[in-house]
Design a protein around this motif. Structure first.
Motif, PDB file in Angstrom:
ATOM      1  N   LEU A   1     -51.830  -9.169 -31.402  1.00 39.91           N
ATOM      2  CA  LEU A   1     -51.882  -7.925 -30.075  1.00 39.91           C
ATOM      3  C   LEU A   1     -53.197  -7.896 -29.587  1.00 39.91           C
ATOM      4  CD1 LEU A   1     -49.487  -5.222 -31.536  1.00 39.91           C
ATOM      5  CD2 LEU A   1     -48.886  -6.948 -29.732  1.00 39.91           C
ATOM      6  N   ILE A   2     -54.212  -7.760 -30.195  1.00 43.36           N
ATOM      7  CA  ILE A   2     -55.576  -7.520 -29.788  1.00 43.36           C
ATOM      8  C   ILE A   2     -56.004  -9.031 -28.867  1.00 43.36           C
ATOM      9  CG2 ILE A   2     -58.279  -7.409 -30.569  1.00 43.36           C
ATOM     10  CD1 ILE A   2     -57.129  -5.731 -32.876  1.00 43.36           C
ATOM     11  N   LEU A   3     -55.814 -10.112 -29.415  1.00 44.11           N
ATOM     12  CA  LEU A   3     -55.866 -11.404 -28.930  1.00 44.11           C
ATOM     13  C   LEU A   3     -55.167 -11.543 -27.677  1.00 44.11           C
ATOM     14  CD1 LEU A   3     -56.043 -13.848 -31.966  1.00 44.11           C
ATOM     15  CD2 LEU A   3     -58.037 -12.968 -30.412  1.00 44.11           C
ATOM     16  N   PHE A   4     -53.705 -11.186 -27.709  1.00 49.95           N
ATOM     17  CA  PHE A   4     -53.149 -11.153 -26.250  1.00 49.95           C
ATOM     18  C   PHE A   4     -53.617 -10.118 -25.296  1.00 49.95           C
ATOM     19  CE2 PHE A   4     -49.066  -9.748 -24.272  1.00 49.95           C
ATOM     20  CZ  PHE A   4     -48.750 -11.179 -23.403  1.00 49.95           C
ATOM     21  N   ASP A   5     -54.137  -9.089 -25.627  1.00 46.63           N
ATOM     22  CA  ASP A   5     -54.748  -8.146 -24.630  1.00 46.63           C
ATOM     23  C   ASP A   5     -56.076  -8.762 -24.170  1.00 46.63           C
ATOM     24  OD1 ASP A   5     -55.255  -5.395 -23.189  1.00 46.63           O
ATOM     25  OD2 ASP A   5     -57.004  -5.652 -24.505  1.00 46.63           O
ATOM     26  N   GLY A   6     -56.744  -9.674 -25.130  1.00 47.99           N
ATOM     27  CA  GLY A   6     -58.256 -10.321 -24.700  1.00 47.99           C
ATOM     28  C   GLY A   6     -57.683 -11.516 -23.755  1.00 47.99           C
ATOM     29  N   GLY A   7     -56.582 -12.074 -23.935  1.00 48.21           N
ATOM     30  CA  GLY A   7     -56.210 -13.002 -23.003  1.00 48.21           C
ATOM     31  C   GLY A   7     -55.792 -12.547 -21.620  1.00 48.21           C
ATOM     32  N   LEU A   8     -55.025 -11.473 -21.629  1.00 48.32           N
ATOM     33  CA  LEU A   8     -54.659 -10.970 -20.112  1.00 48.32           C
ATOM     34  C   LEU A   8     -56.107 -10.734 -19.528  1.00 48.32           C
ATOM     35  CD1 LEU A   8     -51.824  -8.526 -21.418  1.00 48.32           C
ATOM     36  CD2 LEU A   8     -51.622 -10.503 -20.316  1.00 48.32           C
ATOM     37  N   GLN A   9     -56.968 -10.066 -20.176  1.00 43.85           N
ATOM     38  CA  GLN A   9     -58.146  -9.513 -19.281  1.00 43.85           C
ATOM     39  C   GLN A   9     -59.179 -10.862 -19.146  1.00 43.85           C
ATOM     40  OE1 GLN A   9     -59.805  -5.805 -20.487  1.00 43.85           O
ATOM     41  NE2 GLN A   9     -58.107  -5.769 -22.052  1.00 43.85           N
ATOM     42  N   THR A  10     -58.748 -11.970 -19.557  1.00 46.15           N
ATOM     43  CA  THR A  10     -59.739 -13.287 -19.249  1.00 46.15           C
ATOM     44  C   THR A  10     -59.538 -13.957 -18.031  1.00 46.15           C
ATOM     45  OG1 THR A  10     -60.055 -13.303 -21.935  1.00 46.15           O
ATOM     46  CG2 THR A  10     -60.698 -15.058 -20.518  1.00 46.15           C
ATOM     47  N   PRO A  11     -60.357 -14.018 -16.901  1.00 50.50           N
ATOM     48  CA  PRO A  11     -59.811 -14.587 -15.896  1.00 50.50           C
ATOM     49  C   PRO A  11     -60.251 -16.187 -16.104  1.00 50.50           C
ATOM     50  CG  PRO A  11     -61.974 -13.663 -15.703  1.00 50.50           C
ATOM     51  CD  PRO A  11     -61.529 -13.066 -16.884  1.00 50.50           C
ATOM     52  N   PHE A  12     -59.288 -17.042 -15.431  1.00 51.32           N
ATOM     53  CA  PHE A  12     -59.286 -18.458 -15.323  1.00 51.32           C
ATOM     54  C   PHE A  12     -60.752 -18.953 -14.874  1.00 51.32           C
ATOM     55  CE2 PHE A  12     -54.619 -19.200 -14.867  1.00 51.32           C
ATOM     56  CZ  PHE A  12     -54.452 -19.770 -16.193  1.00 51.32           C
TER      57      PHE A  12
END
Length: 577
Positions: free
Chosen positions: A69-80
């Motif tokens: 869940l932490i990595l998923f949230d990190g991915g959501l907040q990482t721009p291309f």
């Protein structure tokens, strides 16, 4: 009273203590993960809480879910754009960096602990990766502001290096416990872990966005839950077919987070809270798992290994890699120092216990001690080191208000928030002078905690927060209007038609977009078109000028209401600021 009632009460108390301890983090100068671990240890069998917890498999299961869940949230907040900027150095650090760090630390651990080289390499592999939860928490919540390239490198490395550490840990355990032969079998495992993680992550992310935008749910609150389920689906599918679920869930988060979908802001807020809950739960449980008195038996060895990891292994792994990608010595030093170890090494240290490896208790205790030293020393001094290296930036201006479109259908619009910098093109201009695309509307201005209703005569100031309703196709043009004007910098606009109002003045087009139009500065586009036509204007008439074509797109009686501007391709390079 049922047993579950006691569990709920205990969980609530521990979570509340974890949240309160996060409030004390800045005052005490300790990272929140250390405080969460301390809360767990105080609640454990050696602390005043007296809770007896030694279920390694339960801790591993809970830690895996929380980390996903932490990595998923990190991915959501990482721009291309951040990934495109630093994917090469980040991927090198996430693979070769982990391998080099683990090998040096493992060799030292084998000598210091007087264990076999393979056991030492296993310990090195376990502590080889930086911790995404710790890095995200420090960089996003501790008031440390770095330049975009440096910050993106640290975050993407920490989010993507777990698969390599997991691969090395499981591979070495297979060699030690199950007699796997190093070579072809390990190579196949590596390819399947990384390849399947990447493929499934991209596929599930792509399908998830389409599902989220097409499905019509009865309750708005279900959309954030649907997004979370898509992330967990990505992890579950990948892990069950032999790939890296952690890599897959991060990739899925990146794909979803960089796409447009309904209830986007509320979804991000939901997952931010879920990630915090996961961090608190994970670190508290891992703190419960350790017996603090057992750390006294390995404190000296753990201290020496932590010293090797922090001051020798990490710098030797980081500096040669980053030097290849043009980082300067100050940046390389900071990246070397932000090698925080956190939950991932502790979770991986549970693997030898589950595999039944002889000496697993020693490895677990040493890893836990190394994590405590790393998180405490590096985490608490990060801001000081960044300032000494002169790499910190002023904090960005945060908006005093936010808006969000909450539509259930495919609405071709969105709200974008801009903060005007002191060098912004729009700063010092009136709204009527901005030459915004005809489909873009300024909805609200927030200035020093005051809300200002936008009017054509409103004068914009630096640090204003502007909320613009726009169509995605016009985003690049709107970005240009509010971007900084830097001397000598090239203004790159999309190769598509820009539609503005017919009464827009030539000088406003030049100021907002750097587009040069032949005509007097105070002339309107309507006047320019009519001056260059020999007949009366009609819809779809075109006027060809030196650098642009002007199209009549909408008329009311004889008035030209909307004008299309298309920069000629051969002149695109001559666009100036």
């Amino acid at each position: 009273m049922f047993f579950i009632d006691q569990i709920i009460l205990l969980a609530a108390v521990l979570i509340l203590l974890g949240i309160i301890s996060s409030k004390l983090s800045a005052r005490l100068g300790l990272p929140v993960l250390v405080l969460f671990l301390i809360v767990g240890m105080l609640a454990g069998e050696d602390g005043p809480g007296g809770i007896l917890f030694d279920n390694a498999e339960a801790a591993h299961s809970l830690g895996t879910l929380a980390l996903a869940l932490i990595l998923f949230d990190g991915g959501l907040q990482t721009p291309f754009k951040a990934i495109k900027l630093v994917w090469k150095p980040s991927s090198a650090l996430a693979t070769f960096g982990v391998l080099i760090t683990g090998a040096i630390t493992g060799y030292a651990a084998a000598y210091i602990l007087d264990i076999s080289l393979l056991h030492g390499m296993l310990l090195g592999a376990i502590v080889g990766s930086t911790d995404a939860a710790a890095v995200f928490s420090l960089l996003r919540n501790a008031g440390i502001h770095l330049n975009g390239k440096l910050k993106a490198t640290l975050e993407i490395e920490s989010a993507s290096n777990d698969p390599m550490a997991i691969f090395l840990t499981i591979g070495l355990l297979e060699v030690l416990v199950n007699g796997m032969k190093p070579g072809k079998d390990l190579l196949v495992m590596f390819v399947s872990q990384m390849g399947l993680g990447l493929a499934v992550g991209l596929a599930v992310g792509w399908l998830s966005v389409r599902l989220i935008n097409r499905i019509q749910l009865v309750a708005a609150g279900l959309y954030p839950v649907l997004v979370a389920a898509c992330g967990l689906l990505s992890f579950g599918i990948t892990a069950n077919i032999g790939g890296s679920g952690f890599l897959a869930v991060f990739i899925t988060g990146v794909v979803i987070g960089n796409s447009r979908f309904v209830f986007q802001r509320s979804t991000f807020l939901f997952h931010d809270g879920l990630a915090w809950l996961s961090q608190i739960t994970m670190f508290v449980v891992l703190g419960l798992l350790i017996t603090p008195t057992s750390l006294l038996d390995v404190w000296l060895e753990g201290l020496i290994i932590a010293f090797v990891l922090i001051f020798i292994a990490r710098p030797l792994a980081v500096m040669p890699i980053l030097a290849l990608f043009g980082f300067n010595i100050r940046e390389m030093t900071l990246v070397s120092w932000i090698g925080l170890r956190g939950s991932v090494p502790i979770i991986l240290a549970i693997f030898p216990l589950i595999f039944g490896l002889p000496g697993a208790d020693l490895i677990f205790n040493v890893v836990f001690f190394v994590v405590l030293i790393s998180a405490t020393l590096q985490g608490s001094s990060l801001a000081w080191v960044a300032r000494k290296l002169k790499l910190t930036l002023p904090p960005p201006v945060t908006p005093a208000a936010t808006l969000e479109i909450t539509a259930l259908a495919d609405v071709d619009a969105g709200i974008v928030e801009y903060t005007l910098g002191h060098t912004s093109r729009a700063a010092g201009s009136r709204i009527s002078q901005l030459a915004l695309p005809e489909s873009a509307v300024m909805a609200m201005i927030s200035r020093k905690n005051n809300i200002i209703a936008p009017r054509g005569s409103t004068l914009l100031e630096a640090e204003d927060q502007l909320f613009i309703v726009l169509k995605p196709a016009t985003r690049a043009f709107v970005d240009s209007v509010f971007s900084g004007k830097e001397a000598g910098a090239e203004n790159i606009l999309p190769a598509q038609e820009l539609r503005v109002k017919g009464n827009t003045q030539v000088i406003d087009i030049t100021h907002s977009y750097g587009i040069n139009i032949t005509g007097a500065a105070q002339d309107t586009l309507e006047q320019v078109i009519k001056a260059n036509l020999i007949t009366e204007a009609k819809v779809d008439f075109v006027v060809e000028l030196a650098e642009v074509n002007l199209y009549v797109r909408e008329m009311v009686n004889e008035r030209i209401i909307t004008v299309g501007i298309l920069v000629k391709q051969k002149n695109k390079q001559r666009i100036t600021k």
